[in-house]
Enzyme design. Structure first.
Site, mmCIF file in Angstrom:
data_model
loop_
_atom_site.group_PDB
_atom_site.id
_atom_site.type_symbol
_atom_site.label_atom_id
_atom_site.label_comp_id
_atom_site.label_asym_id
_atom_site.label_seq_id
_atom_site.Cartn_x
_atom_site.Cartn_y
_atom_site.Cartn_z
ATOM 1 N N ASP A 47 29.782 60.669 25.005
ATOM 2 C CA ASP A 47 30.474 61.239 26.158
ATOM 3 C C ASP A 47 31.962 61.394 25.851
ATOM 4 O OD1 ASP A 47 30.264 61.605 29.340
ATOM 5 O OD2 ASP A 47 32.109 60.516 28.875
ATOM 6 N N TYR A 52 40.353 63.279 27.582
ATOM 7 C CA TYR A 52 40.276 62.018 26.838
ATOM 8 C C TYR A 52 41.014 62.104 25.505
ATOM 9 C CZ TYR A 52 36.329 60.774 29.936
ATOM 10 O OH TYR A 52 35.526 60.521 31.001
ATOM 11 N N LYS A 82 33.657 67.653 29.374
ATOM 12 C CA LYS A 82 33.994 67.929 30.769
ATOM 13 C C LYS A 82 35.119 68.946 30.899
ATOM 14 C CE LYS A 82 32.834 63.107 31.609
ATOM 15 N NZ LYS A 82 33.126 62.554 30.283
ATOM 16 N N HIS A 113 34.916 67.926 35.806
ATOM 17 C CA HIS A 113 35.392 66.545 35.740
ATOM 18 C C HIS A 113 35.742 65.969 37.112
ATOM 19 C CE1 HIS A 113 37.423 63.654 32.660
ATOM 20 N NE2 HIS A 113 36.915 62.996 33.664
ATOM 21 N N SER A 208 31.768 53.542 33.860
ATOM 22 C CA SER A 208 32.242 52.182 34.176
ATOM 23 C C SER A 208 31.120 51.314 34.730
ATOM 24 C CB SER A 208 33.415 52.238 35.164
ATOM 25 O OG SER A 208 34.485 52.937 34.595
ATOM 26 N N ARG A 263 30.088 43.916 20.924
ATOM 27 C CA ARG A 263 29.827 44.382 22.285
ATOM 28 C C ARG A 263 28.970 45.644 22.274
ATOM 29 N NH1 ARG A 263 35.430 43.616 23.583
ATOM 30 N NH2 ARG A 263 35.790 41.476 24.239
ATOM 31 N N GLU A 266 25.513 44.441 21.886
ATOM 32 C CA GLU A 266 25.121 43.788 23.138
ATOM 33 C C GLU A 266 24.758 44.831 24.205
ATOM 34 O OE1 GLU A 266 27.626 41.512 26.629
ATOM 35 O OE2 GLU A 266 28.253 41.194 24.556
ATOM 36 N N ASN A 267 25.610 45.846 24.348
ATOM 37 C CA ASN A 267 25.360 46.886 25.351
ATOM 38 C C ASN A 267 24.070 47.649 25.061
ATOM 39 O OD1 ASN A 267 27.753 46.204 26.629
ATOM 40 N ND2 ASN A 267 28.948 47.815 25.648
#
Length: 316
Positions: A47, A52, A82, A113, A208, A263, A266-267
């Site tokens: 994404d 960004y 976006k 967006h 998020s 992480r 983990e995700n």
């Protein structure tokens, strides 16, 4: 269809766990290294967005992987970008420029967006008083449909749209939005919006999904919540995995954003844990707290939104 994918109303499938590349702190090399690491771990949904600043880095890393041939080909990867608010006047040109930065012939998904139109020069995240224009969503969406017709993308959708704005869009759209990407996590559950989107077969994608820790506007409240931590201990999982699995259990895809290797693993592993009915019910009783409130779009007299209540049509 694989269990870690979902079919969209436009007929294409999207991986349920996506890798977010939003990060102003990181330079291009850091982003490229993170994308390479993500590919090796099995991430297949990436994404990005014009605002960004990560399109070029993402595209370069993916092209290196495609050219290598040993990891993935273009058709194995789902790319979302976006339309920035300053580009509503010409989405076809905006997407063409995005594709140049990515070095790709198409993106899999192109999203509006924000439901905000800015002057063409406002290519920065926080608008100024003089930057706003009147949003003509019908014209914007007609141009998004043209992007689809031209083969510049395989699907079109929106981001940060309330239930009312989704309803308005589907009332006139020739091609309905395939996705609405919104803030969603155990403390901002989007129940009404999910119902409206389900009625119109619009897939909800959660940004998020851990509450945005690490972002200026984010919080660790989700992963530090005693209920989330208790459920994590019960399943020998991490609080992040519990939060992500909650989102996945609602049928939403989740966009995770961490460039930390541990992480990231983990995700990705959140898909493999199982929450029971009691867990889900406990999470669904948590107090709610929206973190990305959008005040930066409501603090000018020229903005169409005089308050965050107007921006979100009372859903806050």
């Amino acid at each position: 269809m694989r269990s870690d994918q979902v079919r969209l109303n436009c007929g294409i499938t999207i991986p349920m766990v996506g890798f977010g590349t939003y990060s102003y702190q990181n330079d291009r090399k850091t982003t490229e290294e993170a994308v390479h690491m993500a590919l090796k771990m099995g991430y297949r949904h990436f994404d990005t967005a014009k605002i960004y600043g990560s399109e070029a880095a993402l595209g370069n890393a993916l092209k290196e992987a495609f050219d290598n041939g040993s990891v993935v080909d273009r058709e194995d990867v789902f790319i979302t970008s976006k339309l920035w608010s300053a580009d509503h006047h010409d989405p076809v040109s905006a997407l063409t420029n995005t594709l140049k930065k990515l070095g790709m012939e198409y993106v899999d998904m192109y999203l509006v967006h924000w439901p905000v139109k800015l002057k063409p020069w406002a290519s920065y995240p926080v608008p100024n008083e003089e930057d706003y224009e009147k949003l003509d969503l019908e014209s914007t969406w007609a141009a998004m449909e043209k992007c689809l017709d031209l083969g510049l993308c395989r699907g079109i959708g929106v981001s940060n749209f309330s239930s009312k704005k989704i309803q308005h869009l589907v009332d006139f759209a020739s091609v309905p939005p395939a996705i609405n990407q919104v803030e969603m996590h155990p403390m901002w559950r989007q129940e009404k919006l999910r119902e409206i989107c389900e009625d119109h077969k619009v897939h909800v994608s959660a940004y998020s999904p851990l509450g945005g820790p690490g972002n200026a506007w984010g919080s660790t409240a989700v992963v530090e919540h005693p209920v989330i931590q208790s459920i994590a201990r019960k399943h020998r999982a991490t609080p992040a995995q519990v939060a992500l699995k909650w989102g996945l259990s609602k049928g939403s895809s989740v966009i995770v954003k961490s460039f930390n290797g541990e992480r990231m693993k983990e995700n990705k592993a959140a898909f493999d844990i199982t929450l029971d009915t009691v867990d889900i019910k406990e999470i669904d009783k948590l107090e709610e707290w929206k973190l990305m409130r959008g005040e930066f779009l409501c603090n000018h007299t020229t903005s169409p939104y005089k308050s965050i209540q107007q921006l979100w049509d009372g859903e806050i």
